[in-house]
Each structure stands twice: as structure tokens, then as C-alpha cells.
Design a protein around this motif. Structure first.
Motif, short mmCIF file in Angstrom:
data_model
loop_
_atom_site.label_atom_id
_atom_site.label_comp_id
_atom_site.label_asym_id
_atom_site.label_seq_id
_atom_site.Cartn_x
_atom_site.Cartn_y
_atom_site.Cartn_z
N GLN A 162 0.94 -1.19 -0.33
CA GLN A 162 0.10 -0.05 0.08
C GLN A 162 0.85 1.16 0.00
OE1 GLN A 162 -3.68 -2.10 2.34
NE2 GLN A 162 -2.71 -0.15 3.29
N ASP A 179 -2.58 1.25 -5.82
CA ASP A 179 -3.60 1.05 -6.82
C ASP A 179 -3.52 -0.35 -7.36
OD1 ASP A 179 -3.78 3.79 -6.57
OD2 ASP A 179 -3.92 4.29 -8.77
N GLY A 212 -5.58 -2.08 -4.84
CA GLY A 212 -6.89 -1.22 -4.60
C GLY A 212 -7.93 -1.64 -5.54
N ASP A 233 -11.68 -3.07 -4.68
CA ASP A 233 -12.94 -2.40 -5.02
C ASP A 233 -13.89 -3.05 -5.97
OD1 ASP A 233 -12.74 -0.20 -3.29
OD2 ASP A 233 -11.45 1.08 -4.75
N THR A 260 -9.24 1.72 -2.83
CA THR A 260 -8.12 2.34 -3.41
C THR A 260 -7.30 3.48 -2.90
OG1 THR A 260 -8.86 1.37 -5.55
CG2 THR A 260 -7.19 2.95 -5.69
N ALA A 296 -6.15 2.90 0.68
CA ALA A 296 -4.90 2.51 0.48
C ALA A 296 -3.77 3.28 0.35
CB ALA A 296 -4.65 1.25 -0.40
#
Length: 557
Positions: A358, A363, A366, A370, A423, A426
Motif C-alpha cells: 500500500q 492502486d 486497490g 474495489d 483504493t 490504501a
């Protein structure tokens, strides 16, 4: 080996020559050896003869003086307060907010869970040591889809009054709870800051406890409990699940470091008419609360945390040199929480992979969190197990059900899922270490050093130790640069700490005073873990209440 360790620990911590004043890392390292030699001798003879505590303390004090000279606190520069939104519209209204788990979101979540692939069979007797156990993960997902009562939990969350307001271009969501005050006691504002991977609702039981008026207190609380930017309903994305299109703006700008979150939180309190306030914080929220206390000490009446630590260079020196003779820095009953450092390093290496991911490429993880409830739950459950009591990872459920009402975690998971905020949550780790984007999060100088060093098998132990010291010296040069201003700057704000048994970090009070000289309360317990708001809410609330009473006395109120 002990000689190598002694030399290593001394050299790494005593003095780091500024990158601009030396011709090379090697020159800086050699200068460090020269400056530190008297201290090395004192420590060496106090440890490798019969340990002389007085001599060791004298040597330690000398080392700390060198560290203080090498890393003086720096005056903070002017701190910008940027506009984070993509539009210039300014709205200062405070609007009521209601949690709503839409039918579209619930249907979509259930569809994804029911149509997941079969999970890979776990290894025999591995528990959660390789990651979240497939059997428990399947159970967790099945309950999320078929057992979790979305409507009832929505009503539960909405039993706490909530609002939303725009601060610096971002909609910031917060719980706003006022304790009954039939006897006209003074009302003290309390800002409560959560961490990862939970949400502001981590504090609902603490809020309930602090809502009670106590005869032994001459004050009541007004609690403001926001979602940090990027978490949950702050900086929320309103998703049209039928078209899968984002319908609301959010920040896409680099730089939401903890101190920038702190500025937003300070401005939230000003928006609500609270020019001075108390803070309770944990985890990521502690970094935010600390930044507020450093940047705006005139605003903060006191800071309480269940995640207390100092990262000032002198604290790191105590930590490393204390390994040579632990009684010099920590009480015997708490020594196992601090030493040996190899055990702590092993713990972090085995359990902090999520942190590195992270903090470097948020991303990458993340997007999966998600999009997939399997990834979402698997990633976060392991965090819960590790931070509750890592010994529980051998059990199928990580011992979570024995410590929590699991619906509370489902609440946080569902809020993050509904908001697609994993995302952005994180990213808060990467932004905290964003040395390339944020001048306040780094030191001036030439930056980090890159070291390439190999030792042949015939190299003497002394040279190996010296080589290893040089390597770690360079790493230390880099590490000290991270969040430089905040690491080096103590704050006069009154401070209180509660240390639960299985917290991720433990530091003695003497360490904490390096950063917070006005330590008014510190309690160390033999139970509890990182998510104290869920696990030990009454204990946490009582600690906040007694700490604030002492802070009021500190201020002469």
C-alpha cells in the motif's frame, strides 16, 4: 557476533552527516566513525565487561547528545492549504447525512459473491499463516451475502447523527454526537480519528460510553468523528451500479499526506465552531492527529491515543542501543514487547507485506479490493487477525469471533464496498511516504543513497561488520528523511497513551516523552489489541475520559 552488533548499533544511530556537506556516503560514514568513537568505547566496555549500568547510561546519554546535535528540530515552514476538489464551487453548509445501502449495491455484491470461483484449498494445519484461510473466507463471504442484515445494520449506523460538509473542495462526512447535559457542565469538543482498514464507525461503542454523564466529571463531550479523506463517505464516489459510472467528484490530486488530512480536520473543527479541541486517534488517525498537534498546537487541548510511538531520531537511538542492555530503557515486565529486535523485525517482515504494497503501489491492490468481494475480504481479514493477536493466526477464524461482534467489521467492509474507497484508503499509506511529491515529507539534501556491497567468504568478521554498518548507515540516512519535519519536531500539546497488549508497537514512557514532553497519562495493559474501539470500547472510553480530566488540570481549568 556481539561485537559486530555493538559496533552496528552504535554506528547506525549516533550521527548522520548531512548529504550536502560530505563528498560521498563513504566520507560521511567515516566522519561518523570518528565522531562516535568515544561513545563506542564507553558502550563496548560497559557491555562486554561486567555490565556497569552507570557507565552504560553515561554512554547512552553521550550518544543521544550526538543524535540531538545531528538531528535538531527544524522550524516548520509555511504549510499550504490546497483546494482538493476539481471544481471551484465553495459550499460552507453542513448537511444531514444518512447511510443508505442501496438495493442495487446489495444485489451487485451478492451476485459477485455467489458467482465467485472456488477458493484454493488451504494447506493442512496452516491456519492463516499463509494468508486468510480459505475455509474461513468462504464462511465470511457466505454470511456477508446471506446472513448480514443490511437493513438492520443501516438503521444501527443511522442511530448516530451524521452530517457532511465541504472542506477545501472535498465532502467530509462525520458523526456528530452531543452528550446530554442536564446539569449545565462545560462541553469539551473531542475529535476522534480512525485508521485502516476500518471506518469512523469504529468508535460507535466508545461514543455510546462517552455519551453517559458521570458524577465524577465536571464536563461532557461533544464528539466529532469524521471519515478521513479517501475513506468511506469522505471523498465519496456515488456509483450508478446500472451504468457503473461515477457520479460525484473526488480528488485525483497527489499529496494527501497525513498532515494534509490534519489540515482538513482542523478546518472541519473550525467550520463547526470549535477553535480548540481534544483529539483521540489510532493507526493512520494517529499520524493525522500528531500532525495537527505539531502544526497547530494552539488548537489542540490534548492528544490521546491507543497507538503511541515516537520516531524522533533520539528515540530510534534509544531503541537500538537499548538492545545491548534492555534494563537501561525498559522495565523488565515489558521487555518482551520491545526486545529482542530480531523478534520484532521477524514480526514486521512476516506481517507487514500489506504495508509495503500500500505504501508503494496502492492502486495495484486497490483495484482488486474495489472490484472483488473475495479480494476485499481476504486482504482485510488478515489485517484484522494480525492486529488483534498474531498468535491467533493458527486458528481457522484467527480468533476473531472470540474478540469481536463481527457485524461491526461487516459494517466497515460494506461501507468501503459501497463507496469503492479501498483504493483511495490504501493510497493514504503511499501519500504518507510520498517523498518525491511533497517537500514537507522529506528532508532537504541529496536524497537517499544506493549501496552495492558484497563480502567474500574469507572477509574477516570485523570487515563484515563494518560493511554491514555502512549499508545500514546509508539506509538510516534515507529513513530519517521520511516525514522529516514531523519526525524531528516535538509538540508541547498534553499527551496521553494507552498501551494494549497486542498493539503493533510498544514504547516505554521515556521514549514517548521525546516527542511528547507533556505526557500526563500512560497505562499499559495485559489485554487488548489494535482495534480497541471494537474490542475494548469501555476501557478506551474510560482512558479518554480520565486523560481529558488530567489535561484540563494541566491547562488550569
Amino acid at each position: 557476533m556481539r561485537v559486530s552488533a555493538c559496533l552496528l548499533l552504535c554506528l547506525v544511530v549516533v550521527k548522520c552527516v548531512d548529504g550536502q556537506t560530505v563528498s560521498s556516503p563513504l566520507a560521511g560514514f567515516l566522519q561518523t566513525v570518528v565522531d562516535a568513537f568515544p561513545v563506542i568505547c564507553d558502550v563496548f566496555f560497559s557491555v562486554f565487561g561486567e555490565v556497569n549500568e552507570t557507565a552504560f547510561q553515561t554512554a547512552l546519554s553521550a550518544a543521544l547528545r550526538l543524535v540531538d546535535l545531528a538531528f535538531p528540530a527544524k522550524p516548520l515552514p509555511r504549510v499550504p492549504e490546497p483546494w482538493w476538489g476539481d471544481h471551484a464551487k465553495r459550499d460552507t453548509s453542513v448537511r444531514r447525512f444518512t447511510v443508505h445501502f442501496s438495493d442495487e449495491m446489495i444485489t451487485d455484491l451478492r451476485h459477485r459473491i455467489h458467482n465467485r470461483r472456488n477458493l484454493t484449498h488451504p494447506l493442512h494445519n496452516a491456519g492463516n499463516t499463509y494468508g486468510t484461510h480459505a475455509g474461513y473466507l468462504a464462511h465470511f463471504l457466505d454470511y456477508w451475502a446471506n446472513g448480514y442484515d443490511f437493513g438492520a445494520r443501516e438503521d444501527w449506523l443511522n442511530s448516530f447523527p451524521q452530517s457532511i460538509t465541504n472542506i477545501q473542495g472535498l465532502d467530509i462526512h462525520f458523526i456528530h454526537a452531543r452528550a446530554p447535559n442536564p446539569h449545565g457542565k462545560k462541553v469539551l469538543p473531542l475529535l476522534m480519528l480512525h485508521g485502516f482498514p476500518v471506518t469512523a464507525f469504529e468508535f460507535v461503542y466508545v461514543i455510546q460510553d462517552l455519551m453517559e454523564e458521570r458524577d465524577d466529571c465536571d464536563f461532557v463531550f461533544e464528539m466529532i468523528v469524521p471519515h478521513l479523506p479517501g475513506y468511506g463517505y469522505s471523498e465519496v464516489r456515488k456509483i450508478n451500479f446500472s451504468s457503473n459510472i461515477e457520479e460525484a467528484e473526488a480528488t485525483y490530486k497527489i499529496g494527501m499526506a497525513p498532515y494534509q488530512m490534519g489540515i482538513i480536520m482542523k478546518n472541519l473543527m473550525l467550520r463547526l465552531g470549535k477553535p480548540q479541541f481534544y483529539i483521540h486517534a489510532g493507526d493512520v488517525g494517529q499520524a493525522v492527529g500528531d500532525a495537527i498537534a505539531v502544526l497547530f498546537p494552539e488548537r489542540v487541548l490534548g492528544l490521546h491515543t491507543n497507538f503511541p510511538f515516537s520516531t524522533r531520531p533520539r528515540t530510534m537511538a534509544k531503541l537500538l542501543l537499548g538492545q545491548l542492555y534492555p534494563p537501561a530503557v525498559v522495565e523488565a515486565q515489558y521487555e518482551d514487547r520491545l526486545y529482542p529486535l530480531t523478534a520484532r523485525l521477524k514480526f514486521y517482515l512476516e506481517n507487514f507485506g500489506y504495508f509495503h504494497m500500500q505504501a508503494s503501489k496502492p492502486d495495484n491492490v486497490g483495484h482488486g479490493l474495489d472490484d472483488s468481494p473475495v479480494a476485499h475480504a481476504s486482504w482485510l481479514i488478515q489485517n484484522l487477525i494480525m492486529a488483534t493477536d498474531v498468535a491467533g493466526e493458527r486458528l481457522i477464524d484467527g480468533n476473531l469471533s472470540a474478540n469481536y461482534n463481527m457485524d461491526d467489521f461487516y459494517d466497515s467492509f460494506t461501507v468501503h464496498w459501497a463507496c469503492r474507497s479501498m483504493t483511495t484508503a490504501a493510497r493514504s499509506y503511499a501519500e504518507a511516504l510520498a517523498v518525491h511529491q511533497d517537500p514537507l515529507s522529506m528532508s532537504t539534501g541529496k536524497g537517499s543513497y544506493t549501496v552495492h556491497w558484497t563480502c567474500q567468504s574469507t572477509t574477516t568478521a570485523y570487515v563484515e561488520a563494518l560493511a554491514f554498518c555502512f549499508y545500514l548507515y546509508c539506509l538510516q540516512c534515507y529513513a530519517i528523511r521520511l516525514n522529516n519535519y514531523f519526525n524531528r519536531t516535538p509538540t508541547p500539546v498534553p499527551f496521553a497513551a494507552i498501551n494494549f497488549r497486542h498493539e503493533l508497537i510498544y514504547q516505554p514512557d521515556d521514549f514517548l516523552r521525546d516527542k511528547y514532553p507533556n505526557l500526563v497519562q500512560s497505562n499499559t495493559l495485559d489485554f487488548g489489541g489494535h482495534f480497541a474501539g471494537y474490542q475494548e470500547p469501555e476501557v478506551l472510553a474510560d482512558s479518554i475520559r480520565t486523560a481529558v480530566a488530567k489535561m484540563e488540570q494541566f491547562h488550569g481549568n
